[in-house]
Design a protein around this motif. Structure first.
Motif, PDB file in Angstrom:
ATOM      1  N   PRO A  30      20.992  -5.462  25.840  1.00 52.15           N
ATOM      2  CA  PRO A  30      21.189  -6.655  25.011  1.00 52.15           C
ATOM      3  C   PRO A  30      20.261  -6.748  23.800  1.00 52.15           C
ATOM      4  CG  PRO A  30      19.832  -7.206  26.883  1.00 52.15           C
ATOM      5  CD  PRO A  30      20.112  -5.736  27.001  1.00 52.15           C
ATOM      6  N   SER A  31      19.846  -5.616  23.252  1.00 51.11           N
ATOM      7  CA  SER A  31      18.911  -5.613  22.127  1.00 51.11           C
ATOM      8  C   SER A  31      19.450  -6.425  20.959  1.00 51.11           C
ATOM      9  CB  SER A  31      18.660  -4.183  21.643  1.00 51.11           C
ATOM     10  OG  SER A  31      18.070  -3.398  22.640  1.00 51.11           O
ATOM     11  N   VAL A  32      18.545  -7.101  20.271  1.00 48.98           N
ATOM     12  CA  VAL A  32      18.933  -7.848  19.074  1.00 48.98           C
ATOM     13  C   VAL A  32      18.775  -7.006  17.806  1.00 48.98           C
ATOM     14  CG1 VAL A  32      18.410 -10.065  20.133  1.00 48.98           C
ATOM     15  CG2 VAL A  32      16.631  -8.893  18.848  1.00 48.98           C
ATOM     16  N   LYS A  33      18.038  -5.892  17.901  1.00 49.20           N
ATOM     17  CA  LYS A  33      17.872  -4.962  16.785  1.00 49.20           C
ATOM     18  C   LYS A  33      17.900  -3.549  17.341  1.00 49.20           C
ATOM     19  CE  LYS A  33      17.021  -6.832  12.623  1.00 49.20           C
ATOM     20  NZ  LYS A  33      17.613  -6.369  11.362  1.00 49.20           N
ATOM     21  N   GLU A  34      18.757  -2.704  16.808  1.00 51.69           N
ATOM     22  CA  GLU A  34      18.811  -1.302  17.211  1.00 51.69           C
ATOM     23  C   GLU A  34      19.255  -0.465  16.016  1.00 51.69           C
ATOM     24  OE1 GLU A  34      17.884   0.478  19.712  1.00 51.69           O
ATOM     25  OE2 GLU A  34      17.357  -1.140  21.116  1.00 51.69           O
ATOM     26  N   GLY A  35      18.904   0.814  16.082  1.00 52.23           N
ATOM     27  CA  GLY A  35      19.368   1.736  15.054  1.00 52.23           C
ATOM     28  C   GLY A  35      20.478   2.628  15.539  1.00 52.23           C
ATOM     29  N   PHE A  36      20.502   2.871  16.855  1.00 56.81           N
ATOM     30  CA  PHE A  36      21.513   3.752  17.450  1.00 56.81           C
ATOM     31  C   PHE A  36      21.783   3.367  18.900  1.00 56.81           C
ATOM     32  CE2 PHE A  36      22.650   7.600  19.829  1.00 56.81           C
ATOM     33  CZ  PHE A  36      23.693   8.114  19.067  1.00 56.81           C
ATOM     34  N   GLY A  37      20.734   3.276  19.702  1.00 55.40           N
ATOM     35  CA  GLY A  37      20.888   2.936  21.119  1.00 55.40           C
ATOM     36  C   GLY A  37      20.875   4.175  21.996  1.00 55.40           C
ATOM     37  N   LEU A  38      19.797   4.962  21.894  1.00 52.01           N
ATOM     38  CA  LEU A  38      19.735   6.227  22.626  1.00 52.01           C
ATOM     39  C   LEU A  38      19.773   6.014  24.132  1.00 52.01           C
ATOM     40  CD1 LEU A  38      19.493   9.258  22.626  1.00 52.01           C
ATOM     41  CD2 LEU A  38      17.013   9.019  22.295  1.00 52.01           C
ATOM     42  N   ALA A  39      19.040   5.022  24.643  1.00 54.26           N
ATOM     43  CA  ALA A  39      19.047   4.776  26.084  1.00 54.26           C
ATOM     44  C   ALA A  39      20.449   4.421  26.577  1.00 54.26           C
ATOM     45  CB  ALA A  39      18.058   3.665  26.437  1.00 54.26           C
ATOM     46  N   ALA A  40      21.183   3.684  25.774  1.00 59.59           N
ATOM     47  CA  ALA A  40      22.555   3.325  26.150  1.00 59.59           C
ATOM     48  C   ALA A  40      23.470   4.553  26.121  1.00 59.59           C
ATOM     49  CB  ALA A  40      23.081   2.247  25.206  1.00 59.59           C
ATOM     50  N   MET A  41      23.256   5.442  25.164  1.00 59.06           N
ATOM     51  CA  MET A  41      24.055   6.678  25.118  1.00 59.06           C
ATOM     52  C   MET A  41      23.759   7.555  26.327  1.00 59.06           C
ATOM     53  SD  MET A  41      26.472   8.041  23.287  1.00 59.06           S
ATOM     54  CE  MET A  41      26.352   7.387  21.613  1.00 59.06           C
ATOM     55  N   GLU A  42      22.506   7.556  26.774  1.00 60.04           N
ATOM     56  CA  GLU A  42      22.162   8.299  27.988  1.00 60.04           C
ATOM     57  C   GLU A  42      22.887   7.717  29.199  1.00 60.04           C
ATOM     58  OE1 GLU A  42      17.682   9.690  26.527  1.00 60.04           O
ATOM     59  OE2 GLU A  42      17.947   7.847  27.704  1.00 60.04           O
ATOM     60  N   ALA A  43      23.034   6.399  29.236  1.00 55.77           N
ATOM     61  CA  ALA A  43      23.784   5.772  30.331  1.00 55.77           C
ATOM     62  C   ALA A  43      25.232   6.234  30.335  1.00 55.77           C
ATOM     63  CB  ALA A  43      23.698   4.255  30.227  1.00 55.77           C
ATOM     64  N   LEU A  44      25.840   6.348  29.156  1.00 56.89           N
ATOM     65  CA  LEU A  44      27.214   6.851  29.088  1.00 56.89           C
ATOM     66  C   LEU A  44      27.291   8.282  29.595  1.00 56.89           C
ATOM     67  CD1 LEU A  44      28.607   5.526  25.688  1.00 56.89           C
ATOM     68  CD2 LEU A  44      28.852   4.546  27.977  1.00 56.89           C
ATOM     69  N   ALA A  45      26.305   9.107  29.235  1.00 62.93           N
ATOM     70  CA  ALA A  45      26.290  10.485  29.726  1.00 62.93           C
ATOM     71  C   ALA A  45      26.252  10.521  31.245  1.00 62.93           C
ATOM     72  CB  ALA A  45      25.095  11.235  29.138  1.00 62.93           C
ATOM     73  N   ALA A  46      25.544   9.565  31.840  1.00 61.84           N
ATOM     74  CA  ALA A  46      25.436   9.490  33.298  1.00 61.84           C
ATOM     75  C   ALA A  46      26.676   8.892  33.951  1.00 61.84           C
ATOM     76  CB  ALA A  46      24.207   8.664  33.676  1.00 61.84           C
ATOM     77  N   GLY A  47      27.608   8.376  33.155  1.00 60.99           N
ATOM     78  CA  GLY A  47      28.796   7.746  33.701  1.00 60.99           C
ATOM     79  C   GLY A  47      28.581   6.332  34.191  1.00 60.99           C
ATOM     80  N   THR A  48      27.492   5.696  33.763  1.00 61.24           N
ATOM     81  CA  THR A  48      27.158   4.336  34.197  1.00 61.24           C
ATOM     82  C   THR A  48      27.830   3.314  33.295  1.00 61.24           C
ATOM     83  OG1 THR A  48      25.019   5.136  34.978  1.00 61.24           O
ATOM     84  CG2 THR A  48      25.244   2.759  34.671  1.00 61.24           C
ATOM     85  N   PRO A  49      28.524   2.319  33.839  1.00 65.64           N
ATOM     86  CA  PRO A  49      29.161   1.294  32.997  1.00 65.64           C
ATOM     87  C   PRO A  49      28.134   0.620  32.091  1.00 65.64           C
ATOM     88  CG  PRO A  49      29.939   1.132  35.250  1.00 65.64           C
ATOM     89  CD  PRO A  49      28.808   2.116  35.269  1.00 65.64           C
ATOM     90  N   LEU A  50      28.519   0.436  30.835  1.00 67.29           N
ATOM     91  CA  LEU A  50      27.585  -0.016  29.812  1.00 67.29           C
ATOM     92  C   LEU A  50      28.042  -1.333  29.201  1.00 67.29           C
ATOM     93  CD1 LEU A  50      25.159   0.530  27.847  1.00 67.29           C
ATOM     94  CD2 LEU A  50      26.782   1.809  26.429  1.00 67.29           C
ATOM     95  N   VAL A  51      27.099  -2.299  29.132  1.00 61.13           N
ATOM     96  CA  VAL A  51      27.332  -3.567  28.438  1.00 61.13           C
ATOM     97  C   VAL A  51      26.250  -3.720  27.382  1.00 61.13           C
ATOM     98  CG1 VAL A  51      27.588  -6.067  28.631  1.00 61.13           C
ATOM     99  CG2 VAL A  51      28.329  -4.577  30.523  1.00 61.13           C
ATOM    100  N   VAL A  52      26.655  -3.907  26.128  1.00 56.93           N
ATOM    101  CA  VAL A  52      25.704  -3.957  25.027  1.00 56.93           C
ATOM    102  C   VAL A  52      25.884  -5.246  24.228  1.00 56.93           C
ATOM    103  CG1 VAL A  52      25.757  -1.442  24.844  1.00 56.93           C
ATOM    104  CG2 VAL A  52      27.186  -2.802  23.310  1.00 56.93           C
ATOM    105  N   ARG A  53      24.862  -5.565  23.457  1.00 57.19           N
ATOM    106  CA  ARG A  53      24.936  -6.694  22.533  1.00 57.19           C
ATOM    107  C   ARG A  53      25.996  -6.407  21.469  1.00 57.19           C
ATOM    108  NH1 ARG A  53      22.025 -11.709  22.237  1.00 57.19           N
ATOM    109  NH2 ARG A  53      20.206 -10.544  22.963  1.00 57.19           N
ATOM    110  N   ASP A  54      26.731  -7.429  21.089  1.00 57.32           N
ATOM    111  CA  ASP A  54      27.776  -7.265  20.074  1.00 57.32           C
ATOM    112  C   ASP A  54      27.139  -7.278  18.686  1.00 57.32           C
ATOM    113  OD1 ASP A  54      30.099  -7.046  18.697  1.00 57.32           O
ATOM    114  OD2 ASP A  54      31.097  -8.762  19.612  1.00 57.32           O
ATOM    115  N   LEU A  55      26.618  -6.121  18.283  1.00 56.11           N
ATOM    116  CA  LEU A  55      26.018  -5.914  16.974  1.00 56.11           C
ATOM    117  C   LEU A  55      26.857  -4.906  16.191  1.00 56.11           C
ATOM    118  CD1 LEU A  55      22.255  -5.402  17.968  1.00 56.11           C
ATOM    119  CD2 LEU A  55      23.354  -7.532  17.225  1.00 56.11           C
ATOM    120  N   PRO A  56      26.903  -5.014  14.861  1.00 56.35           N
ATOM    121  CA  PRO A  56      27.670  -4.036  14.086  1.00 56.35           C
ATOM    122  C   PRO A  56      27.269  -2.595  14.377  1.00 56.35           C
ATOM    123  CG  PRO A  56      27.097  -5.896  12.701  1.00 56.35           C
ATOM    124  CD  PRO A  56      26.387  -6.105  14.008  1.00 56.35           C
TER     125      PRO A  56
END
Length: 365
Positions: free
Chosen positions: A275-301
């Motif tokens: 739920p980050s309010v500021k991000e440039g890419f979201g590397l930790a979240a991309m790692e979660a996708l690689a692991a096949g873990t369902p991902l919920v993120v902040r709705d940022l552009p």
């Protein structure tokens, strides 16, 4: 090509992870790469082993006076790194800073490329000045997403090269089943977030969302990993702890996790919250996708740009709770497949090749 990549820390923050992975990929392509950083708290190495093909220069950073503020610590960090780097700066063909501290340290030595991972607004005068100078004075800029590059163009009229992060796909996609079981036995069902407890990570919103979620899903724990930082977030952490007590929830705060333990921790999670309010890419979240873990993120552009249909998006604590509930309730093979495919596309080899092409072009200006 003799390349210096500079960071401000040996700890497992996103920019440091990026620096090491990029350095290793550049070295694998045959480049002569040195990573420079500050060794805080007596650190003589990074949070993980680094490929010996990469040269390391870890500059000792002694403890400051008791109760040293953020501003004086920033100024001292810049000065210590500058004093060590200046005498050898001329031997590098490329000097590439990954954050505002290292950029300020190397700017006096000559040409500098800067990666702007994300843009912040600081109230500490010294940090605000560090941030501004590290944007306007480098000769060339890289951003890890188009959204941040557009922010840079709108705010400062600067055109940046967009080179997305890579991700260690196999490391998160192929984790040891025994290691995953060990985390499950320790934590049970859990929702994971990585990055610690701090304002930029949206920690208070996640806490509110978790309290709402528990009305429908009382079983999963909220697990928080990571949290190494240069900054003092004690006041925010105190507010977070007080609010957790008011809400009657008890998240599990692991703190920094050994590097080898992180992939199975991510892979064993029932959902990953970002739920980050500021991000440039979201590397930790991309790692979660690689692991096949369902991902919920902040709705940022920026996160819409990076994750598209591979993640669920939420704008408020209430919608974050709703999307986490959906992730816990129903399997979504289509989204999981899209996530794995997306993560696999982001390789550090490709990122390194694109950096080399940019270095060559930047060197001709």
């Amino acid at each position: 090509m003799r390349i210096a990549l500079l960071s401000y820390s040996t700890k497992p923050r996103g920019g440091v992870v990026h620096t090491l992975a990029l350095a290793e990929a550049l070295a694998a392509l045959g480049e002569d790469v040195t990573v420079w950083t500050l060794g805080r708290g007596g650190d003589e190495g990074f949070f993980r082993a680094v490929d010996p093909a990469v040269h390391l220069r870890i500059v000792p950073f002694p403890d400051g006076p008791q109760n040293e503020g953020v501003g004086p610590r920033i100024i001292r960090s810049i000065a210590v790194l500058r004093d060590a780097f200046d005498p050898v700066a001329a031997k590098y063909d490329i000097v590439h800073a990954q954050d505002c501290i290292s950029a300020n340290a190397v700017l006096p030595s000559g040409r500098c490329i800067r990666t702007v991972h994300h843009l912040d607004q600081f109230t500490t005068p010294e940090l605000a000045a560090c941030h501004e100078r590290a944007i306007v004075e480098p000769d060339a800029h890289v951003c890890v997403s188009r959204s941040v590059a557009d922010e840079l163009a709108r705010g400062w009229g600067i055109k940046a090269e967009v080179i997305p992060n890579g991700v260690a796909y196999e490391r998160f996609a192929d984790t040891d089943p025994a290691a995953r079981r060990a985390w499950k036995q320790r934590l049970g069902h859990y929702i994971l977030t990585v990055g610690g407890i701090e304002p930029r990570k949206g920690s208070l919103d996640l806490l509110e969302a978790y309290a709402l979620l528990r009305t429908k899903h009382p079983d999963p724990a909220l697990v928080i990993a990571g949290g190494e930082t240069l900054f003092d977030y004690r006041d925010y952490r105190a507010r977070w702890e007080a609010r957790a007590q008011e809400l009657g929830v008890q998240p599990i705060v692991l703190g920094p996790v050994p590097d080898d333990d992180l992939p199975p921790l991510v892979a064993a999670a029932d959902a990953f919250a970002f739920p980050s309010v500021k991000e440039g890419f979201g590397l930790a979240a991309m790692e979660a996708l690689a692991a096949g873990t369902p991902l919920v993120v902040r709705d940022l552009p920026v996160l819409r740009e990076v994750f598209a249909d591979a993640a669920r998006f939420a704008a408020t604590p209430a919608t974050l709770a709703e999307q986490l509930s959906a992730a816990l309730t129903a399997a979504d093979p289509r989204r999981q497949t899209a996530g794995r495919r997306l993560a696999a596309q982001h390789t550090w080899t490709e990122a390194a090749r694109r950096h080399l092409d940019f270095y060559r072009r930047a060197g001709q200006r």
